[in-house]
Design a protein around this motif. Structure first.
Motif, PDB file in Angstrom:
ATOM      1  N   PRO A 146       0.827  -1.209   0.000  1.00  0.00           N
ATOM      2  CA  PRO A 146       0.000   0.000   0.000  1.00  0.00           C
ATOM      3  C   PRO A 146       0.866   1.266   0.000  1.00  0.00           C
ATOM      4  O   PRO A 146       1.841   1.368   0.726  1.00  0.00           O
ATOM      5  CB  PRO A 146      -0.814  -0.113   1.281  1.00  0.00           C
ATOM      6  CG  PRO A 146      -0.821  -1.569   1.603  1.00  0.00           C
ATOM      7  CD  PRO A 146       0.482  -2.111   1.102  1.00  0.00           C
ATOM      8  N   GLY A 147       0.512   2.197  -0.895  1.00  0.00           N
ATOM      9  CA  GLY A 147       1.210   3.472  -0.985  1.00  0.00           C
ATOM     10  C   GLY A 147       2.406   3.457  -1.915  1.00  0.00           C
ATOM     11  O   GLY A 147       3.002   4.489  -2.180  1.00  0.00           O
ATOM     12  N   SER A 148       2.831   2.291  -2.416  1.00  0.00           N
ATOM     13  CA  SER A 148       3.980   2.237  -3.333  1.00  0.00           C
ATOM     14  C   SER A 148       3.492   1.968  -4.751  1.00  0.00           C
ATOM     15  O   SER A 148       2.404   1.445  -4.975  1.00  0.00           O
ATOM     16  CB  SER A 148       4.976   1.155  -2.884  1.00  0.00           C
ATOM     17  OG  SER A 148       4.369  -0.119  -2.977  1.00  0.00           O
ATOM     18  N   ALA A 149       4.336   2.297  -5.712  1.00  0.00           N
ATOM     19  CA  ALA A 149       3.984   2.111  -7.120  1.00  0.00           C
ATOM     20  C   ALA A 149       4.083   0.633  -7.497  1.00  0.00           C
ATOM     21  O   ALA A 149       4.915  -0.113  -6.971  1.00  0.00           O
ATOM     22  CB  ALA A 149       4.907   2.941  -7.995  1.00  0.00           C
ATOM     23  N   PHE A 150       3.217   0.233  -8.428  1.00  0.00           N
ATOM     24  CA  PHE A 150       3.273  -1.139  -8.957  1.00  0.00           C
ATOM     25  C   PHE A 150       2.787  -1.107 -10.400  1.00  0.00           C
ATOM     26  O   PHE A 150       2.177  -0.134 -10.857  1.00  0.00           O
ATOM     27  CB  PHE A 150       2.436  -2.107  -8.107  1.00  0.00           C
ATOM     28  CG  PHE A 150       0.954  -1.844  -8.151  1.00  0.00           C
ATOM     29  CD1 PHE A 150       0.147  -2.532  -9.050  1.00  0.00           C
ATOM     30  CD2 PHE A 150       0.365  -0.913  -7.290  1.00  0.00           C
ATOM     31  CE1 PHE A 150      -1.220  -2.291  -9.078  1.00  0.00           C
ATOM     32  CE2 PHE A 150      -0.984  -0.677  -7.321  1.00  0.00           C
ATOM     33  CZ  PHE A 150      -1.788  -1.364  -8.215  1.00  0.00           C
TER      34      PHE A 150
END
Length: 172
Positions: A146-150
């Motif tokens: 959650p909260g990070s780029a993917f």
């Protein structure tokens, strides 16, 4: 040497004959693998009765099959009368796209006993249909934090029987 028609005590100079007129009501389109119904109307537009009317329906393609009977009989049609038949046709997934012909061979008897034959062609409009489906969904990394780029990879395929044009996909 040449036979000449002679009418005695009548004002008619030619022999009256029946004339069978065929109309057809087709679906707008049939996708390969679907069934359809074609309504055929045979009308006597001539001046006398047509007797012993037999109709034989033949599909010229192996992937287009009649699921109803292929032989029809009508005892007689007086001038202005009509008879209708419903042809039930099935296609398979390999039916070529285009207008696929079905022949209707009609034979009937004139009042003088002579046999008349006519052939009509019914064109079945086979047109494929595009069907878009999601075939796979993948993320990189496999478990996003959650909260990070993917990265999201969605594979979309056309599983239908015709081309898909102007395709748009939106992520909701």
């Amino acid at each position: 040497r040449y036979p000449v028609t002679v009418n005695v005590n009548t004002h008619i100079s030619t022999q009256k004959k029946p004339a069978l007129f065929v109309t057809q009501q087709l679906p707008d389109r049939v996708a390969p693998g679907e069934d359809c119904t074609v309504d055929i109307l045979v009308k006597n537009t001539g001046l006398t009765r047509a007797s012993d009317i037999s109709m034989v329906v033949n599909s010229t393609m192996k992937s287009l099959v009649l699921t109803s009977t292929s032989r029809y009989y009508v005892e007689h049609l007086d001038p202005g009368e009509h008879s209708s038949i419903a042809l039930h046709v099935a296609t398979d997934k390999n039916t070529p796209v285009g207008i696929d012909p079905v022949t209707l061979t009609i034979s009937y008897q004139n009042p003088d006993g002579t046999i008349e034959r006519q052939t009509e062609t019914v064109g079945i409009p086979v047109k494929g249909r595009a069907d878009i489906a999601v075939s796979s969904v993948a993320t990189d990394p496999v478990r996003p934090v959650p909260g990070s780029a993917f990265t999201l990879i969605i594979r979309v395929e056309n599983t239908g029987t015709d081309r898909a044009t102007s395709v748009r996909a939106t992520l909701d």
